[in-house]
Design a protein around this motif. Structure first.
Motif, PDB file in Angstrom:
ATOM      1  N   ARG A 103       0.685  -1.226  -0.119  1.00 37.69           N
ATOM      2  CA  ARG A 103      -0.120  -0.304   0.077  1.00 37.69           C
ATOM      3  C   ARG A 103       0.817   1.337  -0.144  1.00 37.69           C
ATOM      4  NH1 ARG A 103      -4.410   0.333   4.530  1.00 37.69           N
ATOM      5  NH2 ARG A 103      -2.585   0.344   5.786  1.00 37.69           N
ATOM      6  N   TYR A 113      -4.248  10.146  -1.849  1.00 40.24           N
ATOM      7  CA  TYR A 113      -4.176   9.365  -2.902  1.00 40.24           C
ATOM      8  C   TYR A 113      -3.619   8.010  -2.310  1.00 40.24           C
ATOM      9  CZ  TYR A 113      -2.028   6.772  -6.822  1.00 40.24           C
ATOM     10  OH  TYR A 113      -1.456   5.713  -7.480  1.00 40.24           O
ATOM     11  N   ASN A 147      -2.909   3.837  -3.342  1.00 39.89           N
ATOM     12  CA  ASN A 147      -2.605   2.588  -4.217  1.00 39.89           C
ATOM     13  C   ASN A 147      -2.607   1.372  -3.438  1.00 39.89           C
ATOM     14  OD1 ASN A 147      -2.361   0.927  -6.276  1.00 39.89           O
ATOM     15  ND2 ASN A 147      -0.574   2.186  -7.118  1.00 39.89           N
ATOM     16  N   ASP A 197      -7.175  -5.055  -5.955  1.00 35.07           N
ATOM     17  CA  ASP A 197      -6.120  -4.075  -6.484  1.00 35.07           C
ATOM     18  C   ASP A 197      -7.480  -2.777  -6.551  1.00 35.07           C
ATOM     19  OD1 ASP A 197      -4.314  -2.363  -7.288  1.00 35.07           O
ATOM     20  OD2 ASP A 197      -3.625  -3.816  -8.747  1.00 35.07           O
ATOM     21  N   GLU A 205      -7.070   1.454  -6.446  1.00 34.42           N
ATOM     22  CA  GLU A 205      -6.549   2.784  -6.398  1.00 34.42           C
ATOM     23  C   GLU A 205      -7.643   3.883  -6.603  1.00 34.42           C
ATOM     24  OE1 GLU A 205      -3.386   5.150  -9.347  1.00 34.42           O
ATOM     25  OE2 GLU A 205      -4.318   3.194 -10.121  1.00 34.42           O
ATOM     26  N   LYS A 217     -12.152   6.135  -8.284  1.00 40.19           N
ATOM     27  CA  LYS A 217     -11.599   5.075  -7.746  1.00 40.19           C
ATOM     28  C   LYS A 217     -11.886   3.849  -8.655  1.00 40.19           C
ATOM     29  CE  LYS A 217     -14.140   2.530  -4.491  1.00 40.19           C
ATOM     30  NZ  LYS A 217     -15.018   2.408  -3.580  1.00 40.19           N
TER      31      LYS A 217
END
Length: 763
Positions: free
Chosen positions: A290, A313, A315, A351, A353, A380
């Motif tokens: 992360r 932000y 990921n 996954d 983001e 997203k």
């Protein structure tokens, strides 16, 4: 836009770091304990964030100042940090500063709950605070242990970063994720229009404080029967400019790095933080990777206006090991779900983001009328191979919230009136595929989902004679979904619309302040909680068209306060919650969660927390020693529950432990050494509606030992180490309720260790 933000940030840094210089002048002061009036030795004095000095044996200090309104920060272990400003009128005399111990400060701490902005002792409602000190007493790779110190709240991890949050049993309908609980970040909605919350997009280091409001809070925070959670971002204090670097390593491949830059001035504050975390995982297929970037800022361009802006932000990639049967759990808790559709074979993982941008303005028109308005935008992307299917989603959302507050006098009665509203709109492209060994196969469904959620709210507070505060509030809630099915195998395409009728949700509360240190409160509130999009449109693409919204009424009474010269703090709440059209989840043969309304539930409980400060003497070798604890009793039952031929009425509520308790000890020394001890007990938990199988009770303990030292005028160093699950318990944290095939158990790590270092450079 990115270039504009870049140049704006550079200009801001220049304006903060290049102040107008003046001829230096000596500020002379003395620091005393506000409670005992005794001098405090060793208080850290920060001048404009650039130079440090320490108070002497009699509490005196001198500091060189170079400009008007130069911020001077005074901080000491066990005490609340204070900031003073030098003015042109200063005549060189000794300024006396009183620092309050953290125990005493709690009496005056302001809470945002119900938008009253009152001291906790004057707030009628079950509210628990999780301060930054509680978050950092644990390993910050997860926020679970800090949240679980609060009575009535249970947070779980089915896998690292796969959070589930329960307030008074609300995990009943949450096989994964967070539902039926509304979250806000800096007063801006963090829960999406579709009713879900991606809390794992945040890092524990991004959070400055947490307020947990338990039970229906729809009068101010919209639809919800579980409660609301208000998250405050971290910010640099006025006059504090610093660079902070930290590293933590631990068992099973834990590696965590943080970098934080904070610049605080009298009228502005900006904090930029980057966190990187990797973890191989205790179980097979349970790794996490992360990255989180936080930009948190606040500006005060005038005495009337305050502007806050936040950018997050994230990921995130984490793996899903899957549930185990009791036999598998006993044999080898580290294994992942096996078989043809096993987690390793299908690369079960997520996954995610996302970027979340929020902007808020607080404006005071005059001394009695003010407004707070916030807007946000969210993007997203989710890629989610599951054991039996593959889901790919993209989501865009925007929304806003505004409230107007008027302070007035109705004769001799001081009153506060609040009126506002909130609106959210989300658009999602959702596709499901066959999962061929972790890659997308044939398309199953292709949907476009529009979610709209909004409500209007009004609240009135009256300060009545005899130290009584009365509150009456009302909200009108509306939720709508429109699902356009563009493709489905062997089925026609169509559009499905669902509009949950607007519902009025009232709240009435009374608070009586018995003394300046003890108050009692009582309230009645109703809640409305429509199904989330994931409950209507399940992960395999099936539509659940018959699901109705939950509705419930909550009654509660409580007492909180301080005794024994503020050394003892306590908070006790008793409640009764009646919930109708209760939504429960169970797994079908493909392990997909399906949802049904099952009648009603009857929930009674007691929540208690207590703390006692044994030692509070900053000048002594042991400067702080305190013990604390929390206990939750839950008598939760299905009142009416008929499933086909089976009648579960009277059964215990699935996923809720009747008894849960947490206790801790905190010790600090004058030399900077500290020790935190924590123990948590959870009673056995029913794992299915039949109450035929239970997760065993468990007791886990942990400890953190460290030292904080100031190295010269600019550097601060912290070195720490800790152990979690020191009792080496075998337990499940995040059980799969009503799981098909008996795969209920999600094993938590055994005994594990961590250690790290934090270096702070003050500019």
């Amino acid at each position: 836009m990115i270039k504009a933000i870049y140049y704006y940030t550079i200009l801001l840094l220049i304006s903060v770091l290049l102040p107008v210089t003046l001829q230096a002048q000596e500020l002379r002061g003395r620091v005393l304990n506000a409670q005992t009036q005794q001098p405090l030795q060793g208080v850290t004095v920060s001048v404009e964030g650039k130079a440090y000095t320490l108070t002497g044996e009699d509490g005196y200090f001198e500091a060189a100042l170079t400009r008007v309104n130069a911020p001077v920060i005074l901080s000491y272990v066990g005490f609340a940090t204070d900031t003073i400003f030098w003015s042109e009128a200063y005549d060189g005399s000794i300024i006396e500063v009183l620092l309050r111990s953290r125990g005493a400060v709690l009496q005056e701490v302001q809470v945002r709950g119900y938008e009253t902005n009152r001291p906790l002792l004057q707030t009628a409602g079950a509210i628990s605070l999780i301060e930054r000190e509680v978050i950092t007493r644990f390993d910050e790779s997860s926020i679970v242990r800090a949240v679980n110190t609060v009575p009535g709240v249970r947070m779980e991890e089915r896998a690292p970063a796969s959070y589930r949050l329960s307030i008074r049993g609300s995990s009943l309908r949450s096989p994964y994720g967070i539902r039926n609980v509304k979250l806000y970040y800096d007063g801006i909605p963090f829960t999406e229009a579709n009713g879900t919350t991606a809390l794992n997009l945040l890092d524990a280091a991004n959070i400055g404080r947490i307020e947990v409001l338990k039970g229906p809070t729809a009068s101010i925070y919209g639809a919800g029967t579980g409660g609301a959670v208000l998250l405050e971002p971290r910010r640099a204090a006025p006059g504090e400019s610093f660079l902070e670097l930290g590293t933590t390593v631990g068992s099973y491949g834990l590696m965590r790095n943080t970098a934080t830059i904070g610049i605080g001035a009298e009228n502005s504050s900006i904090l930029v933080q980057y966190t990187r975390q990797k973890y191989d995982g205790y179980r097979q297929q349970s790794a996490i990777d992360r990255d989180v970037l936080l930009i948190s800022s606040q500006f005060r361009p005038s005495d009337k206006r305050t502007i806050s802006a936040n950018l997050i932000y994230s990921n995130l990639y984490y793996e899903l090991p899957g549930g185990l049967t009791q036999e598998q759990f006993e044999q080898n808790p580290r294994q992942a779900r096996g078989g043809q559709f096993g987690s390793v074979a299908q690369n079960a993982s997520l996954d995610l983001e996302g970027i979340n941008v929020g902007l808020k303005q607080a404006y005071r028109f005059n001394d009695s009328f003010r407004n707070t308005t916030a807007v946000y935008g969210l993007h997203k992307f989710k890629d989610n191979p599951f054991n039996t299917d593959y889901e790919r989603n993209a989501n865009q959302e925007f929304g806003g919230r505004t409230s107007f507050v008027l302070d007035a006098n109705l004769g001799s009665i001081a009153s506060t009136f609040t009126l506002g509203g909130e609106f959210q709109r989300g658009f999602e492209v959702a596709r499901t595929y066959d999962n061929n060994g972790g890659t997308t196969g044939a398309l199953r469904t292709d949907d476009e989902v529009v979610s709209k959620a909004g409500f209007l709210f009004a609240q009135a507070e009256f300060e009545l004679p005899a130290d009584i505060i009365a509150t009456a509030a009302l909200s009108l809630n509306d939720t709508r979904y429109e699902i356009t099915r563009l493709q489905q195998v062997a089925t026609r395409n169509y559009t499905y619309k669902r509009n949950f009728d607007a519902v009025l949700s009232p709240r009435i509360a009374l608070l009586k302040q018995l003394t300046d240190k003890i108050s009692i409160h009582a309230s009645v509130s109703s809640g409305f909680s429509p199904p989330t999009e994931e409950e209507i449109l399940t992960s395999d693409g099936q539509l659940n068209e018959d699901l109705e919204a939950e509705k419930g009424t909550n009654y509660e009474v409580g007492i909180r306060g301080f005794m024994l010269a503020d050394r003892l703090s306590f908070d006790v709440v008793g409640f009764y919650f009646k919930l109708n059209e209760t939504i429960v989840s169970r797994q079908d043969v493909s392990s997909v969660a399906v949802f049904r309304n099952v009648g009603s539930t009857d929930q009674k409980g007691i929540e208690t927390s207590i703390g006692y400060t044994i030692v509070d003497k900053p000048a002594e070798p042991i400067s702080l020693l305190k013990v604390w604890g929390s206990y939750t009793y839950s008598h939760f039952r299905f009142e009416e529950y008929q499933q086909n031929e089976d009648n579960y009425s009277g059964n215990e509520l699935t996923g809720v432990a009747p008894h849960a308790a947490t206790a801790g000890l905190d010790l600090s020394t004058r030399l900077g050494l500290y020790l935190n001890l924590t123990a948590t007990y959870v009673d056995e938990i029913p794992l299915n509606d039949q109450n035929s199988i239970y997760a065993a009770s468990y007791l886990v303990a942990g400890a953190r030992l460290g030292v904080k030292r100031q190295l010269g005028t600019h550097f601060g160093l912290e070195v720490f180490g800790g152990v979690d699950n020191a009792t080496d318990e075998k337990y499940s944290l995040g059980n799969d309720l009503n799981a098909f095939g008996g795969r209920y158990f999600q094993a938590a790590p055994d005994r594990n260790y961590y250690g790290g270092v934090m270096l702070k450079y003050t500019l």
